[in-house]
Design an enzyme around this catalytic site. Sequence first.
Site, PDB file in Angstrom:
ATOM      1  N   GLU A  80       6.840   3.319 -16.471  1.00  0.00           N
ATOM      2  CA  GLU A  80       5.559   3.647 -15.845  1.00  0.00           C
ATOM      3  C   GLU A  80       4.764   2.370 -15.602  1.00  0.00           C
ATOM      4  OE1 GLU A  80       5.141   6.580 -14.850  1.00  0.00           O
ATOM      5  OE2 GLU A  80       3.081   6.477 -14.167  1.00  0.00           O
TER       6      GLU A  80
ATOM      7  N   ASP B 156       2.135  14.568   6.737  1.00  0.00           N
ATOM      8  CA  ASP B 156       2.145  15.450   7.931  1.00  0.00           C
ATOM      9  C   ASP B 156       3.116  14.974   9.000  1.00  0.00           C
ATOM     10  OD1 ASP B 156      -0.962  13.937   9.210  1.00  0.00           O
ATOM     11  OD2 ASP B 156       0.961  13.102   8.559  1.00  0.00           O
TER      12      ASP B 156
ATOM     13  N   ASP C 208       3.811   7.559   3.841  1.00  0.00           N
ATOM     14  CA  ASP C 208       4.548   8.640   4.500  1.00  0.00           C
ATOM     15  C   ASP C 208       5.843   8.086   5.076  1.00  0.00           C
ATOM     16  OD1 ASP C 208       3.629  11.223   6.968  1.00  0.00           O
ATOM     17  OD2 ASP C 208       5.524  10.722   5.942  1.00  0.00           O
TER      18      ASP C 208
ATOM     19  N   HIS D 174      -4.849  -1.872   2.589  1.00  0.00           N
ATOM     20  CA  HIS D 174      -5.911  -0.847   2.597  1.00  0.00           C
ATOM     21  C   HIS D 174      -5.764   0.079   1.392  1.00  0.00           C
ATOM     22  CE1 HIS D 174      -8.547   2.322   4.512  1.00  0.00           C
ATOM     23  NE2 HIS D 174      -7.788   3.092   3.755  1.00  0.00           N
TER      24      HIS D 174
ATOM     25  N   HIS E  88      -8.087   1.252  -2.350  1.00  0.00           N
ATOM     26  CA  HIS E  88      -8.386   2.521  -3.039  1.00  0.00           C
ATOM     27  C   HIS E  88      -7.900   2.473  -4.486  1.00  0.00           C
ATOM     28  CE1 HIS E  88      -9.720   4.433   0.569  1.00  0.00           C
ATOM     29  NE2 HIS E  88      -8.546   4.524   1.137  1.00  0.00           N
TER      30      HIS E  88
ATOM     31  N   HIS F 234     -13.703   4.577   1.484  1.00  0.00           N
ATOM     32  CA  HIS F 234     -13.680   4.069   2.866  1.00  0.00           C
ATOM     33  C   HIS F 234     -14.999   3.411   3.226  1.00  0.00           C
ATOM     34  CE1 HIS F 234     -10.092   6.799   3.978  1.00  0.00           C
ATOM     35  NE2 HIS F 234      -9.705   5.556   3.743  1.00  0.00           N
TER      36      HIS F 234
END
Lengths: 85, 373
Positions: B57, B76, B99, B119, B123, B129
């Site tokens: 981990e 998606d 993705d 980017h 986070h 954002h």
Amino acid sequence: ASSLLAAAPRTSWNNYHLAQAYLNKYYTKEGGHQIGELVARRGNSMVKKIKELQTFFNLQVTGKLDKSTMDVIKRPRCGVPDVAN
Amino acid sequence: YRLFPGEPKWKKNTLTYRISKYTSSMTPAEVDKAVEMALQAWSSAVPLSFVRVNSGEADIMISFETGDHGDSYPFDGPRGTLAHAFAPGEGLGGDTHFDNAEKWTMGTNGFNLFTVAAHEFGHALGLAHSSDPSALMYPTYKYQRPYGFHLPKDDVKGIQALYGPRKPFLGKPTSPHTPPHHPDLCDSTSSFDAVTMLGKELLFFRDRIFWRRQVHLPSGIRPSTITSSFPQLMSNVDAAYEVAERGTAYFFKGPHYWITRGFQMQGPPRTIYDFGFPRYVQRIDAAVYVPDTQKTLFFVGDEYYSYDERKGKMEKDYPKNTEEEFPGVNGQIDAAVELNGYIYFFSGPKAYKYDVEKEDVVSVVKSSSWIGC
């Protein structure tokens, strides 16, 4: 829905559903109402979120799915919501 | 810029990361490089460092996923959502998913992995954002050229609001991240992060650069990037030493260390607590092995510890105060190395030559003179 759209019927339904999914994903606070859920006044929730998006992206705040708003919605992006989540 | 509600941030400054699943649209080496550069974009602005692990981990687990991948935020397919990351925290916190349905690339013929990874790691470090279109943390994709990338000001302000600026080197004024385009490698106010013998060569580490030289030949000294020879170390090595008779060297960064034989890493990073340090010690400032006593001295702040290499354990009655035990050596020790019965202590712009037998400083020179300046 038709009052939100500023486009020809066919594209407008596609845009509407695209926008609905986008706003549910990026402009719905955790535990907040997903658009399309049974809420007191449906349109109000969607208009409110469209305005939030337009404010975030510094667009003209119309509450409508106009071209510049749909352009932003169609851009590839990060999957993290834009609102506190 | 925006922070997440509650402003979650990492409570430690060395974070581990692991790439657990790769994509088919880039080679693993390209993915490794893009991820490393994307992390470096942030570590150049704040006092965070990143250590790569290849099993178990990690704080930041990185993977390429398809569709519904178990975190209730399904992808998606091509375009649309490219990636997402979780704010700092245990478990899923910090994890970053890309993705796999997208076409990832090191260039522009697809989605540039460096751009999206930089980017997303924003986070993973605690940034939400930004509504500034010029910011890296703007939600929509805009290609960033990886080489020569500089973190935009809005992102520097945001990340430094969480972690403060990267430690000014020797009191230099902190300014928004503007890396020296032509670093003054002979900056006489600079010190070294670490110094060690490695085989027949003497190595000097500073930021992302290291110099190699022969001990008795002060010419032909040239800088290289640390990543070119020590990819896992990336930059900002804290300390290093060699036990020549064993042919092994030790490199320290935050609470981790690596063992090498020459330039060959011997396995994944280990924790400094193997040496017997107390848990409150989070990093080492300098280390030097003294062959006559077969002891390694570890310098932490204004104290030092003595580790018995033969017995493999920390000596009792330590830590001791450095200035009391090494009179004439002033200031915090940044680096140290033993050569022919002398210990050379590097503290800021000065290098002290300490005679172990006489127990006294015999000369003081400019640190930068060791790399031919």
